[in-house]
Design a protein around this motif. Structure first.
Motif, PDB file in Angstrom:
ATOM      1  N   VAL A   1       0.864  -1.187   0.000  1.00 34.12           N
ATOM      2  CA  VAL A   1       0.000   0.000   0.000  1.00 34.12           C
ATOM      3  C   VAL A   1       0.896   1.231   0.000  1.00 34.12           C
ATOM      4  N   PHE A   2       0.465   2.255  -0.701  1.00 31.07           N
ATOM      5  CA  PHE A   2       1.326   3.404  -0.953  1.00 31.07           C
ATOM      6  C   PHE A   2       0.843   4.661  -0.237  1.00 31.07           C
ATOM      7  N   GLY A   3       1.805   5.425   0.241  1.00 30.42           N
ATOM      8  CA  GLY A   3       1.506   6.710   0.855  1.00 30.42           C
ATOM      9  C   GLY A   3       2.374   7.790   0.230  1.00 30.42           C
ATOM     10  N   ARG A   4       2.684   8.803   1.032  1.00 33.25           N
ATOM     11  CA  ARG A   4       3.609   9.839   0.588  1.00 33.25           C
ATOM     12  C   ARG A   4       4.569  10.085   1.746  1.00 33.25           C
ATOM     13  N   GLY A   5       5.820   9.763   1.549  1.00 35.50           N
ATOM     14  CA  GLY A   5       6.786   9.824   2.635  1.00 35.50           C
ATOM     15  C   GLY A   5       7.200  11.227   2.992  1.00 35.50           C
TER      16      GLY A   5
ATOM     17  N   PRO B   1       1.556   5.308   5.169  1.00 35.44           N
ATOM     18  CA  PRO B   1       1.147   3.960   4.779  1.00 35.44           C
ATOM     19  C   PRO B   1       1.079   2.996   5.958  1.00 35.44           C
ATOM     20  N   VAL B   2       1.779   3.346   7.063  1.00 35.15           N
ATOM     21  CA  VAL B   2       1.707   2.488   8.250  1.00 35.15           C
ATOM     22  C   VAL B   2       0.304   2.539   8.843  1.00 35.15           C
ATOM     23  N   VAL B   3      -0.282   3.732   8.849  1.00 35.53           N
ATOM     24  CA  VAL B   3      -1.660   3.876   9.347  1.00 35.53           C
ATOM     25  C   VAL B   3      -2.632   3.132   8.428  1.00 35.53           C
ATOM     26  N   ILE B   4      -2.402   3.240   7.131  1.00 35.13           N
ATOM     27  CA  ILE B   4      -3.256   2.508   6.186  1.00 35.13           C
ATOM     28  C   ILE B   4      -3.167   1.006   6.459  1.00 35.13           C
ATOM     29  N   ALA B   5      -1.953   0.504   6.597  1.00 39.09           N
ATOM     30  CA  ALA B   5      -1.743  -0.924   6.844  1.00 39.09           C
ATOM     31  C   ALA B   5      -2.396  -1.342   8.153  1.00 39.09           C
ATOM     32  N   ALA B   6      -2.270  -0.490   9.181  1.00 40.73           N
ATOM     33  CA  ALA B   6      -2.858  -0.816  10.485  1.00 40.73           C
ATOM     34  C   ALA B   6      -4.368  -0.940  10.388  1.00 40.73           C
ATOM     35  N   HIS B   7      -5.012  -0.032   9.682  1.00 41.06           N
ATOM     36  CA  HIS B   7      -6.472  -0.099   9.519  1.00 41.06           C
ATOM     37  C   HIS B   7      -6.870  -1.346   8.735  1.00 41.06           C
ATOM     38  N   ILE B   8      -6.090  -1.670   7.722  1.00 40.61           N
ATOM     39  CA  ILE B   8      -6.381  -2.880   6.939  1.00 40.61           C
ATOM     40  C   ILE B   8      -6.314  -4.113   7.830  1.00 40.61           C
ATOM     41  N   ILE B   9      -5.248  -4.203   8.633  1.00 45.09           N
ATOM     42  CA  ILE B   9      -5.048  -5.379   9.480  1.00 45.09           C
ATOM     43  C   ILE B   9      -6.201  -5.543  10.472  1.00 45.09           C
TER      44      ILE B   9
ATOM     45  N   ALA C   1       4.089   0.566   2.548  1.00 42.89           N
ATOM     46  CA  ALA C   1       4.110  -0.504   3.541  1.00 42.89           C
ATOM     47  C   ALA C   1       3.694  -1.799   2.856  1.00 42.89           C
ATOM     48  N   THR C   2       4.272  -2.908   3.294  1.00 43.29           N
ATOM     49  CA  THR C   2       3.971  -4.205   2.708  1.00 43.29           C
ATOM     50  C   THR C   2       3.431  -5.140   3.776  1.00 43.29           C
ATOM     51  N   ILE C   3       2.310  -5.753   3.482  1.00 42.36           N
ATOM     52  CA  ILE C   3       1.752  -6.744   4.391  1.00 42.36           C
ATOM     53  C   ILE C   3       1.624  -8.069   3.645  1.00 42.36           C
ATOM     54  N   LYS C   4       1.846  -9.163   4.373  1.00 35.69           N
ATOM     55  CA  LYS C   4       1.728 -10.495   3.786  1.00 35.69           C
ATOM     56  C   LYS C   4       0.548 -11.205   4.430  1.00 35.69           C
ATOM     57  N   ILE C   5      -0.388 -11.636   3.585  1.00 34.06           N
ATOM     58  CA  ILE C   5      -1.660 -12.187   4.053  1.00 34.06           C
ATOM     59  C   ILE C   5      -1.769 -13.648   3.644  1.00 34.06           C
TER      60      ILE C   5
ATOM     61  N   PRO D   1      -3.297  -0.175  -4.571  1.00 36.12           N
ATOM     62  CA  PRO D   1      -2.416  -1.144  -3.915  1.00 36.12           C
ATOM     63  C   PRO D   1      -1.905  -2.161  -4.927  1.00 36.12           C
ATOM     64  N   GLU D   2      -0.740  -2.690  -4.649  1.00 30.14           N
ATOM     65  CA  GLU D   2      -0.123  -3.673  -5.535  1.00 30.14           C
ATOM     66  C   GLU D   2      -0.243  -5.061  -4.912  1.00 30.14           C
ATOM     67  N   TRP D   3      -0.802  -6.004  -5.683  1.00 35.95           N
ATOM     68  CA  TRP D   3      -1.014  -7.372  -5.204  1.00 35.95           C
ATOM     69  C   TRP D   3      -0.066  -8.328  -5.918  1.00 35.95           C
ATOM     70  N   VAL D   4       0.598  -9.191  -5.154  1.00 36.51           N
ATOM     71  CA  VAL D   4       1.414 -10.258  -5.730  1.00 36.51           C
ATOM     72  C   VAL D   4       1.011 -11.566  -5.058  1.00 36.51           C
ATOM     73  N   SER D   5       0.557 -12.525  -5.844  1.00 37.52           N
ATOM     74  CA  SER D   5       0.244 -13.850  -5.305  1.00 37.52           C
ATOM     75  C   SER D   5       1.546 -14.594  -5.062  1.00 37.52           C
ATOM     76  N   THR D   6       1.793 -14.987  -3.818  1.00 35.45           N
ATOM     77  CA  THR D   6       3.048 -15.659  -3.479  1.00 35.45           C
ATOM     78  C   THR D   6       2.902 -17.174  -3.394  1.00 35.45           C
ATOM     79  N   SER D   7       1.704 -17.671  -3.149  1.00 34.16           N
ATOM     80  CA  SER D   7       1.478 -19.117  -3.186  1.00 34.16           C
ATOM     81  C   SER D   7      -0.016 -19.400  -3.219  1.00 34.16           C
ATOM     82  N   SER D   8      -0.352 -20.580  -3.743  1.00 29.54           N
ATOM     83  CA  SER D   8      -1.752 -20.999  -3.785  1.00 29.54           C
ATOM     84  C   SER D   8      -1.807 -22.525  -3.683  1.00 29.54           C
ATOM     85  N   PHE D   9      -2.367 -23.010  -2.595  1.00 29.02           N
ATOM     86  CA  PHE D   9      -2.501 -24.442  -2.365  1.00 29.02           C
ATOM     87  C   PHE D   9      -3.930 -24.879  -2.687  1.00 29.02           C
ATOM     88  N   PRO D  10      -4.100 -26.027  -3.327  1.00 32.40           N
ATOM     89  CA  PRO D  10      -5.447 -26.517  -3.612  1.00 32.40           C
ATOM     90  C   PRO D  10      -6.068 -27.164  -2.379  1.00 32.40           C
TER      91      PRO D  10
END
Length: 429
Positions: free
Chosen positions: A208-212, A224-232, A269-273, A307-316
Motif C-alpha cells: 500500500v502506498f503513501g507519501r513519505g 502507509p503504516v496507518v493505512i496498513a494498520a487499519h487494513i489489518i 508498507a507491505t503486508i503479507k496475508i 495497492p499492488e497485489w502479488v500472489s506468493t502461493s496458492s494451495f489446492p
C-alpha cells in the motif's frame, strides 16, 4: 504373507535412518535450496539395485522407479524443504544454519520446523523395505522426493518440468499417489480421513502506498503504516462477520514491513496475508472481501495509487479419494489397531501434494488419478498423555512451524515407515 508380517520381516534396522534424520535436521535447506536432502535421497536410492533414479526435476526434485512385474503403479511422496525459522529446541542436533533466501535475497535462519526431515528419513527406510520384499508384491513403485512444498511451488514445478512426459523424465503414470505428514499428535498414532482432509491456502504480498516525509510534518504526508494498520484490524472482521459460523476460514497477516527508522514516514508498507478455507465458495467470498477492504482503506486514506497485489502461493484443497482411503484405512486398522484413527480431524494446514495426482494423465485420456494423504504423530507419547490429562495440549505440545517443533525420533520414524509400506502394499498386490 500379509503386510504386517512383511513389515516385521523386511523393515531394516532403523539406526542408520535415525542418523540420516539427525543430519538432515541439523543441515536444512530452504525452499528451492534442498540440496543435501536431494543428494541424500539420490545416493540412497542408487545403492538399492534396480532403482532407476532421475534427478533435477523441477529444481531439486527426484524420483526412483522400481519395476517389479505386472501390477499397479504407486507413487509415494515425501517433501524436502525447510522453513525460515530460528530453532529453539535445544537439541544436540538443532539447526544453526543460515541461508540467503532466493525469494528475497535476505539471509535467514533455517529449521526443519514442519517435519519434512522425518518424511525423508522414513521414505528412505520405506524404499529399503519395499526393495527387500519384492517377492511379496507386484507392480511399479515410484519413490518421489518433492521440493518447495512450503511455498506451493514444488509439485507444479515437477509437473511443468515433464515429470510424466515419456520423452523427458518418464515417470510411470500412477494408479494412485500416496503421501503422509508428521503432526503434533502422540507418536505411534496414524490418522486417515476420507474426502476433504486439508484446506486450500492463498497467500499474497500487498503493498500500500503513501507519501513519505518528515515525522514532524505528518500533515504533508500520507502515512502507509496507518493505512496498513487499519487494513489489518478490518481484516479481522472477514471471518467473524462475513463467514457463516458453521463454516470455517482463517485470515492471517503474518508480516508487516514499512520504513527504516522512527523519524521518517515511509512511502509504502507491505503486508503479507495468508487465507485458509475449506469450501470453494467461501474461498472466493473471503478473497473478494479482502480485496474490497484493502482497496477501501487505501481510498479512505487518500493513497496516491492503487495497492499492488502479488500472489506468493496458492494451495489446492486436499480431497482424499474415498475408495483409496477405505483401502488404506482397512490396512492401517489391521496393522496399527486402535492406534489408527479412521476419522481424523480436518487439518488446518495446506498441501500441494494433490497436484501430483490431479495433473497426472489417466487411462481415460484425461487428467487425474486417486490419491490419499494421512497423518502420523510425532510427540513423545508420555508428554502427550501428561499434557492431555492436564488440559494443556495447546500450550505444552509444539505445533508445526513452531521454533520448538521437533518430532521424537522413535516411535515416530518407525510409524512413518510402517504406514507408508503398509499403504503401498495395499495396492501392490
Amino acid at each position: 504373507m500379509d503386510a504386517t508380517k512383511v513389515v516385521e520381516s523386511f523393515r531394516p534396522d532403523l539406526t542408520p535412518y535415525e542418523a540420516i534424520y539427525r543430519n538432515l535436521h541439523a543441515h536444512p535447506g530452504l525452499s528451492l535450496q534442498e540440496t543435501l536432502a536431494a543428494e541424500t535421497a539420490a545416493k540412497h536410492l542408487r545403492a538399492l539395485e534396480g532403482f532407476d533414479v532421475r534427478t533435477n526435476i523441477g529444481g531439486t526434485g527426484l524420483i526412483g522407479i522400481l519395476k517389479n512385474g505386472e501390477g499397479k503403479t504407486v507413487i509415494v511422496r515425501a517433501d524436502t524443504d525447510a522453513l525460515p525459522v530460528e530453532e529453539l529446541t535445544g537439541l544436540e542436533y538443532a539447526s544453526k544454519v543460515r541461508e540467503v533466501d532466493v525469494e528475497d535475497q535476505i539471509e535467514k535462519p533455517v529449521m526443519h520446523a514442519c517435519g519434512h526431515d522425518m518424511h525423508i528419513a522414513s521414505m528412505l527406510a520405506t524404499a529399503t523395505t519395499l526393495h527387500g520384499c519384492q517377492e511379496h508384491w507386484k507392480g511399479t513403485l515410484v519413490v518421489l522426493f518433492q521440493p518447495n512444498e512450503e511455498r506451493a511451488g514444488g509439485a507444479k514445478a515437477m509437473i511443468a518440468d515433464g515429470l510424466y512426459d515419456p520423452k523427458k523424465h518418464a515417470c510411470p503414470v500412477p494408479d494412485v499417489v500416496l503421501g503422509q505428514h508428521v503432526m503434533p499428535d502422540a507418536a505411534g498414532k496414524v490418522g486417515t480421513r476420507p474426502g476433504l482432509i486439508a484446506s486450500a491456502a492463498d497467500s499474497f504480498r500487498v503493498t500500500v502506498f503513501g507519501r513519505g516525509g518528515h515525522a514532524s510534518q505528518p500533515h504533508r504526508t500520507i502515512d502507509p503504516v496507518v493505512i496498513a494498520a487499519h487494513i489489518i484490524v478490518r481484516l479481522q472482521t472477514v471471518v467473524s462477520r462475513e463467514v457463516d459460523p458453521r463454516d470455517s476460514a482463517v485470515v492471517t497477516v503474518g508480516s508487516v514491513q514499512a520504513g527504516m527508522t522512527e523519524n521518517i514516514i515511509a512511502a509504502f508498507a507491505t503486508i503479507k496475508i495468508n487465507i485458509r478455507t475449506v469450501k470453494p465458495a467461501t474461498r472466493e467470498k473471503v478473497l473478494s472481501a479482502i480485496r474490497r477492504i484493502v482497496k477501501a482503506e487505501c481510498e479512505a486514506s487518500g493513497s496516491p495509487q492503487e495497492p499492488e497485489w502479488v500472489s506468493t502461493s496458492s494451495f489446492p484443497f486436499t480431497v482424499n479419494d474415498n475408495e483409496a482411503t477405505a483401502t488404506i484405512g482397512e490396512a492401517f486398522t489391521k496393522h496399527f489397531g486402535d492406534m489408527h484413527n479412521p476419522s481424523s480431524t480436518l487439518l488446518g494446514g495446506s498441501e500441494d501434494f494433490p497436484i501430483l495426482a490431479t495433473e497426472a494423465p489417466n487411462k481415460q485420456g484425461g487428467k487425474g488419478v486417486p490419491y490419499c494423504y494421512w497423518t502420523f504423530g510425532g510427540t513423545d507419547p508420555t508428554k502427550w498423555k501428561a499434557a492431555e490429562e492436564k488440559g494443556t495440549l495447546e500450550h505444552d505440545v509444539p505445533i508445526n512451524h513452531s521454533a520448538y517443533f521437533a518430532p521424537v525420533i522413535q516411535p515416530t520414524l518407525g510409524t512413518g515407515v510402517d504406514a507408508m509400506v503398509v499403504a503401498a502394499l495395499s495396492f501392490l498386490k
